[in-house]
Design a protein around this motif. Structure first.
Motif, PDB file in Angstrom:
ATOM      1  N   ARG A   6       1.063   4.096  -2.842  1.00 37.44           N
ATOM      2  CA  ARG A   6       0.858   5.507  -2.509  1.00 37.44           C
ATOM      3  C   ARG A   6       1.986   6.361  -3.074  1.00 37.44           C
ATOM      4  O   ARG A   6       1.760   7.410  -3.654  1.00 37.44           O
ATOM      5  CB  ARG A   6       0.759   5.695  -0.990  1.00 37.44           C
ATOM      6  CG  ARG A   6       0.419   7.132  -0.584  1.00 37.44           C
ATOM      7  CD  ARG A   6       0.634   7.372   0.892  1.00 37.44           C
ATOM      8  NE  ARG A   6       2.015   7.256   1.296  1.00 37.44           N
ATOM      9  CZ  ARG A   6       2.975   8.171   1.085  1.00 37.44           C
ATOM     10  NH1 ARG A   6       2.704   9.276   0.442  1.00 37.44           N
ATOM     11  NH2 ARG A   6       4.203   7.971   1.504  1.00 37.44           N
ATOM     12  N   ARG A   7       3.228   5.877  -2.929  1.00 38.69           N
ATOM     13  CA  ARG A   7       4.381   6.616  -3.455  1.00 38.69           C
ATOM     14  C   ARG A   7       4.329   6.710  -4.972  1.00 38.69           C
ATOM     15  O   ARG A   7       4.676   7.755  -5.552  1.00 38.69           O
ATOM     16  CB  ARG A   7       5.674   5.938  -3.017  1.00 38.69           C
ATOM     17  CG  ARG A   7       5.988   6.126  -1.569  1.00 38.69           C
ATOM     18  CD  ARG A   7       7.297   5.479  -1.224  1.00 38.69           C
ATOM     19  NE  ARG A   7       7.497   5.430   0.200  1.00 38.69           N
ATOM     20  CZ  ARG A   7       8.464   4.767   0.773  1.00 38.69           C
ATOM     21  NH1 ARG A   7       9.320   4.086   0.032  1.00 38.69           N
ATOM     22  NH2 ARG A   7       8.578   4.764   2.079  1.00 38.69           N
ATOM     23  N   GLU A  41       1.629   6.673  -6.882  1.00 34.34           N
ATOM     24  CA  GLU A  41       0.566   7.639  -7.235  1.00 34.34           C
ATOM     25  C   GLU A  41       1.051   9.068  -6.994  1.00 34.34           C
ATOM     26  O   GLU A  41       0.775   9.966  -7.787  1.00 34.34           O
ATOM     27  CB  GLU A  41      -0.698   7.354  -6.425  1.00 34.34           C
ATOM     28  CG  GLU A  41      -1.430   6.110  -6.836  1.00 34.34           C
ATOM     29  CD  GLU A  41      -1.950   6.173  -8.255  1.00 34.34           C
ATOM     30  OE1 GLU A  41      -2.419   7.260  -8.692  1.00 34.34           O
ATOM     31  OE2 GLU A  41      -1.871   5.158  -8.962  1.00 34.34           O
ATOM     32  N   GLU A  42       1.773   9.270  -5.933  1.00 39.66           N
ATOM     33  CA  GLU A  42       2.298  10.593  -5.608  1.00 39.66           C
ATOM     34  C   GLU A  42       3.306  11.035  -6.677  1.00 39.66           C
ATOM     35  O   GLU A  42       3.331  12.196  -7.074  1.00 39.66           O
ATOM     36  CB  GLU A  42       2.969  10.538  -4.230  1.00 39.66           C
ATOM     37  CG  GLU A  42       3.324  11.869  -3.651  1.00 39.66           C
ATOM     38  CD  GLU A  42       3.882  11.703  -2.265  1.00 39.66           C
ATOM     39  OE1 GLU A  42       5.118  11.679  -2.136  1.00 39.66           O
ATOM     40  OE2 GLU A  42       3.081  11.594  -1.320  1.00 39.66           O
ATOM     41  N   ARG A  54       0.837  -1.208   0.000  1.00 34.49           N
ATOM     42  CA  ARG A  54       0.000   0.000   0.000  1.00 34.49           C
ATOM     43  C   ARG A  54       0.869   1.254   0.000  1.00 34.49           C
ATOM     44  O   ARG A  54       0.571   2.225  -0.690  1.00 34.49           O
ATOM     45  CB  ARG A  54      -0.936   0.002   1.201  1.00 34.49           C
ATOM     46  CG  ARG A  54      -2.065  -1.001   1.069  1.00 34.49           C
ATOM     47  CD  ARG A  54      -3.037  -0.899   2.202  1.00 34.49           C
ATOM     48  NE  ARG A  54      -3.642   0.426   2.196  1.00 34.49           N
ATOM     49  CZ  ARG A  54      -4.221   0.993   3.245  1.00 34.49           C
ATOM     50  NH1 ARG A  54      -4.282   0.358   4.398  1.00 34.49           N
ATOM     51  NH2 ARG A  54      -4.759   2.182   3.167  1.00 34.49           N
ATOM     52  N   GLU A  55       1.943   1.225   0.789  1.00 32.90           N
ATOM     53  CA  GLU A  55       2.847   2.377   0.854  1.00 32.90           C
ATOM     54  C   GLU A  55       3.543   2.588  -0.490  1.00 32.90           C
ATOM     55  O   GLU A  55       3.676   3.723  -0.964  1.00 32.90           O
ATOM     56  CB  GLU A  55       3.875   2.180   1.962  1.00 32.90           C
ATOM     57  CG  GLU A  55       4.878   3.293   2.095  1.00 32.90           C
ATOM     58  CD  GLU A  55       4.286   4.657   2.416  1.00 32.90           C
ATOM     59  OE1 GLU A  55       4.975   5.663   2.157  1.00 32.90           O
ATOM     60  OE2 GLU A  55       3.132   4.728   2.919  1.00 32.90           O
TER      61      GLU A  55
END
Length: 74
Positions: A68-69, A71-72, A64-65
């Motif tokens: 998230r990175r 997508e960022e 998940r992390e």
């Protein structure tokens, strides 16, 4: 422990990715029950399954992390 009048005790390691995270402890006192070899096998299986579940949760959180990175970044 004597004051508690323990009759039987099992302690099995909780392993996560081959490393000891802790110990799962089973204690019998008032019932007078004594743990058997079959109980030990069950406790070890339970500890193994708990370790797998903890490891899977850790891996899922890492995924998940990373997502998230990504997508960022994009």
């Amino acid at each position: 422990m004597r004051a508690l009048r323990l009759r039987s005790y099992l302690g099995v390691p909780l392993l996560v990715s081959g490393k000891a995270l802790g110990v799962i402890t089973f204690i019998a006192a008032e019932s007078g029950r004594l743990y058997t070899e079959a109980d030990l096998e069950l406790a070890e299986d339970l500890a193994h399954r708990a370790g797998v579940a903890i490891d899977n949760a850790r891996l899922y959180e890492e995924l998940r992390e990373a997502d998230r990175r990504k997508e960022e970044f994009l």
